[in-house]
Design an enzyme around this catalytic site. Sequence first.
Site, PDB file in Angstrom:
ATOM      1  N   ASP A  29      -8.001  -7.601   0.377  1.00  0.00           N
ATOM      2  CA  ASP A  29      -7.051  -7.824   1.470  1.00  0.00           C
ATOM      3  C   ASP A  29      -7.760  -7.455   2.753  1.00  0.00           C
ATOM      4  O   ASP A  29      -8.675  -6.630   2.744  1.00  0.00           O
ATOM      5  CB  ASP A  29      -5.809  -6.941   1.333  1.00  0.00           C
ATOM      6  CG  ASP A  29      -6.090  -5.518   1.781  1.00  0.00           C
ATOM      7  OD1 ASP A  29      -6.703  -4.761   0.999  1.00  0.00           O
ATOM      8  OD2 ASP A  29      -5.753  -5.167   2.930  1.00  0.00           O
ATOM      9  N   GLN A  67     -11.645   7.245  -4.749  1.00  0.00           N
ATOM     10  CA  GLN A  67     -12.168   7.714  -3.462  1.00  0.00           C
ATOM     11  C   GLN A  67     -13.538   8.354  -3.690  1.00  0.00           C
ATOM     12  O   GLN A  67     -14.101   8.245  -4.764  1.00  0.00           O
ATOM     13  CB  GLN A  67     -11.170   8.703  -2.826  1.00  0.00           C
ATOM     14  CG  GLN A  67      -9.904   8.037  -2.280  1.00  0.00           C
ATOM     15  CD  GLN A  67     -10.159   7.234  -1.000  1.00  0.00           C
ATOM     16  OE1 GLN A  67     -11.232   7.298  -0.385  1.00  0.00           O
ATOM     17  NE2 GLN A  67      -9.169   6.450  -0.585  1.00  0.00           N
ATOM     18  N   HIS A  99      -5.968 -21.734  10.314  1.00  0.00           N
ATOM     19  CA  HIS A  99      -7.361 -22.059   9.962  1.00  0.00           C
ATOM     20  C   HIS A  99      -8.044 -20.875   9.281  1.00  0.00           C
ATOM     21  O   HIS A  99      -8.666 -21.032   8.226  1.00  0.00           O
ATOM     22  CB  HIS A  99      -8.189 -22.487  11.181  1.00  0.00           C
ATOM     23  CG  HIS A  99      -9.650 -22.450  10.857  1.00  0.00           C
ATOM     24  ND1 HIS A  99     -10.277 -23.457  10.153  1.00  0.00           N
ATOM     25  CD2 HIS A  99     -10.586 -21.474  11.030  1.00  0.00           C
ATOM     26  CE1 HIS A  99     -11.539 -23.112   9.938  1.00  0.00           C
ATOM     27  NE2 HIS A  99     -11.748 -21.913  10.458  1.00  0.00           N
ATOM     28  N   CYS A 147     -13.850 -28.216   7.258  1.00  0.00           N
ATOM     29  CA  CYS A 147     -12.618 -27.566   6.804  1.00  0.00           C
ATOM     30  C   CYS A 147     -11.493 -28.582   6.666  1.00  0.00           C
ATOM     31  O   CYS A 147     -11.358 -29.494   7.481  1.00  0.00           O
ATOM     32  CB  CYS A 147     -12.222 -26.475   7.796  1.00  0.00           C
ATOM     33  SG  CYS A 147     -10.678 -25.641   7.392  1.00  0.00           S
ATOM     34  N   ASP A 159       0.860  -1.187   0.000  1.00  0.00           N
ATOM     35  CA  ASP A 159       0.000   0.000   0.000  1.00  0.00           C
ATOM     36  C   ASP A 159       0.897   1.238   0.000  1.00  0.00           C
ATOM     37  O   ASP A 159       2.122   1.126   0.005  1.00  0.00           O
ATOM     38  CB  ASP A 159      -0.963  -0.042   1.196  1.00  0.00           C
ATOM     39  CG  ASP A 159      -0.230   0.002   2.525  1.00  0.00           C
ATOM     40  OD1 ASP A 159       1.001   0.211   2.538  1.00  0.00           O
ATOM     41  OD2 ASP A 159      -0.892  -0.197   3.558  1.00  0.00           O
ATOM     42  N   CYS A 198      -7.662 -28.016  11.486  1.00  0.00           N
ATOM     43  CA  CYS A 198      -8.890 -28.806  11.619  1.00  0.00           C
ATOM     44  C   CYS A 198      -8.626 -30.301  11.426  1.00  0.00           C
ATOM     45  O   CYS A 198      -9.354 -31.136  11.969  1.00  0.00           O
ATOM     46  CB  CYS A 198      -9.945 -28.322  10.630  1.00  0.00           C
ATOM     47  SG  CYS A 198     -10.613 -26.703  11.069  1.00  0.00           S
ATOM     48  N   CYS A 220      -8.156 -27.761   6.610  1.00  0.00           N
ATOM     49  CA  CYS A 220      -6.867 -27.132   6.951  1.00  0.00           C
ATOM     50  C   CYS A 220      -6.083 -28.006   7.921  1.00  0.00           C
ATOM     51  O   CYS A 220      -6.618 -28.925   8.540  1.00  0.00           O
ATOM     52  CB  CYS A 220      -7.086 -25.736   7.528  1.00  0.00           C
ATOM     53  SG  CYS A 220      -7.468 -25.695   9.290  1.00  0.00           S
ATOM     54  N   ASP A 230      -3.104   8.274  -1.376  1.00  0.00           N
ATOM     55  CA  ASP A 230      -4.434   8.887  -1.430  1.00  0.00           C
ATOM     56  C   ASP A 230      -4.782   9.430  -0.054  1.00  0.00           C
ATOM     57  O   ASP A 230      -4.129   9.112   0.934  1.00  0.00           O
ATOM     58  CB  ASP A 230      -5.497   7.884  -1.904  1.00  0.00           C
ATOM     59  CG  ASP A 230      -5.584   6.670  -0.990  1.00  0.00           C
ATOM     60  OD1 ASP A 230      -4.617   6.407  -0.258  1.00  0.00           O
ATOM     61  OD2 ASP A 230      -6.616   5.982  -1.005  1.00  0.00           O
ATOM     62  N   GLY A 286       1.030   3.675   2.252  1.00  0.00           N
ATOM     63  CA  GLY A 286       1.342   4.245   3.564  1.00  0.00           C
ATOM     64  C   GLY A 286       0.303   5.251   4.022  1.00  0.00           C
ATOM     65  O   GLY A 286       0.247   5.598   5.199  1.00  0.00           O
ATOM     66  N   GLY A 287      -0.503   5.722   3.098  1.00  0.00           N
ATOM     67  CA  GLY A 287      -1.484   6.764   3.435  1.00  0.00           C
ATOM     68  C   GLY A 287      -2.454   6.340   4.521  1.00  0.00           C
ATOM     69  O   GLY A 287      -2.683   7.068   5.483  1.00  0.00           O
TER      70      GLY A 287
HETATM   71 ZN   LIG Z   1      -9.700 -25.315   9.474  1.00  0.00          ZN
END
Ligand SMILES: [Zn+2]
Length: 383
Positions: free
Chosen positions: A276, A199, A345, A314, A90, A319, A316, A144, A92-93
């Site tokens: 993100d 914006q 997870h 799940c 990004d 899990c 992962c 920005d 930094g703004g």
């Molecule tokens: Zn999981």
Amino acid sequence: MFEFKLLHTDGPARRGEVHTPHGVIQTPAFMPVGTRGAVKSVTQRDLEDLDAEIILGNTYHLYLKPGDALIARAGGLHKFIGWPRPILTDSGGYQVFSLAAMRRITDAGAQFRSHLDGSLHLLTPERATDIQARLGSDIAMVLDECVASTADAAGARDAMERSVRWAARSRQRLLELRAGPVADVTVTNPGQAQFGIIQGGVHPGLRTESAQATIDIGFEAYAIGGLSVGEPADVMYDVVGHTAPLLPADRPRYLMGTGMPDDLIECVARGIDMFDCVLPTRNARNGQLLTSRGPLVIKNARYAEDPLPPDPDCGCYTCRHFSRAYLRHLYIAGEMTAATLNSVHNLYFYLDTMRRIREAIVFGTFEQLRQEFHQTFSRRPQQ
Ligand SMILES: [Zn+2]
């Protein structure tokens, strides 16, 4: 080097590929946030195992510590942190607006005091571009001006117009860096792309003006900024639904800083390709697991002897190996492993949700997935 391939559409939802100097990102994509060169509580190996294709670095933090010049001397951020895949930084703004003390915004830039040691800094559009050139991210963002969601139309207009002027200066600087050596700026990734940011707060008219002016400057792609800053979800969806179609269809569209799992589905449904958010890792450290049924607060006494995994649906690492009872014990005991296993997870859940979204778009079943998701997922913690 930077290229976007739109592979499939299903209504406004899009399935694509972003090509960068450090590899390809399948979209719609979620980008884990590695604020200071690390996604908190997990290792780069965890991220590769999770199939994260891109991570985000925060320019404000890296500029203050360890410093962009040091990272440039180390060969750029990829080398410095041992991450071979794409990185987005990004400008930094946002952190200047949310963390720094005594900030003063003028057309020149944002003057502020570091939240670490009180030292005085001036972040200009040119400096934000130079810092990111030294970091060598694959995707850089323009500086920005962010305003609160409660800003009135006049305040939102001022910030939007200043953001457009800053975007033009950021682009001009990047073109200078591309044209040849500029004193004091080591460009560690010559293939770096730069995204403009739309914006205009929650005001559709301002969003339209911002989109038009930012597209006129010309960037590799465009982001929607200034959302997920406290406005209700339906207001955010309306702004995204208004703004995304204004952006060029042949470029990826990035919604900054969003959000809850259902936000991702709803914004893909409105044409967003990249996301993100710190939420999966931050909530993990606070003991909140995000599951297909909704948030699960692991410290609750009811999980003390619960042998089930956090999310039985799940796949992962967490899990597949550990019970709610064990994860609750780790969290209550203050073991660092709690943050790691919970983050693994939550990141898996986000990345797997994006995988399912991509598949559904290819098979033309995105609407069905969207309905099913809302039928199962609730924002209220599980009872
Ligand atoms: Zn999981």
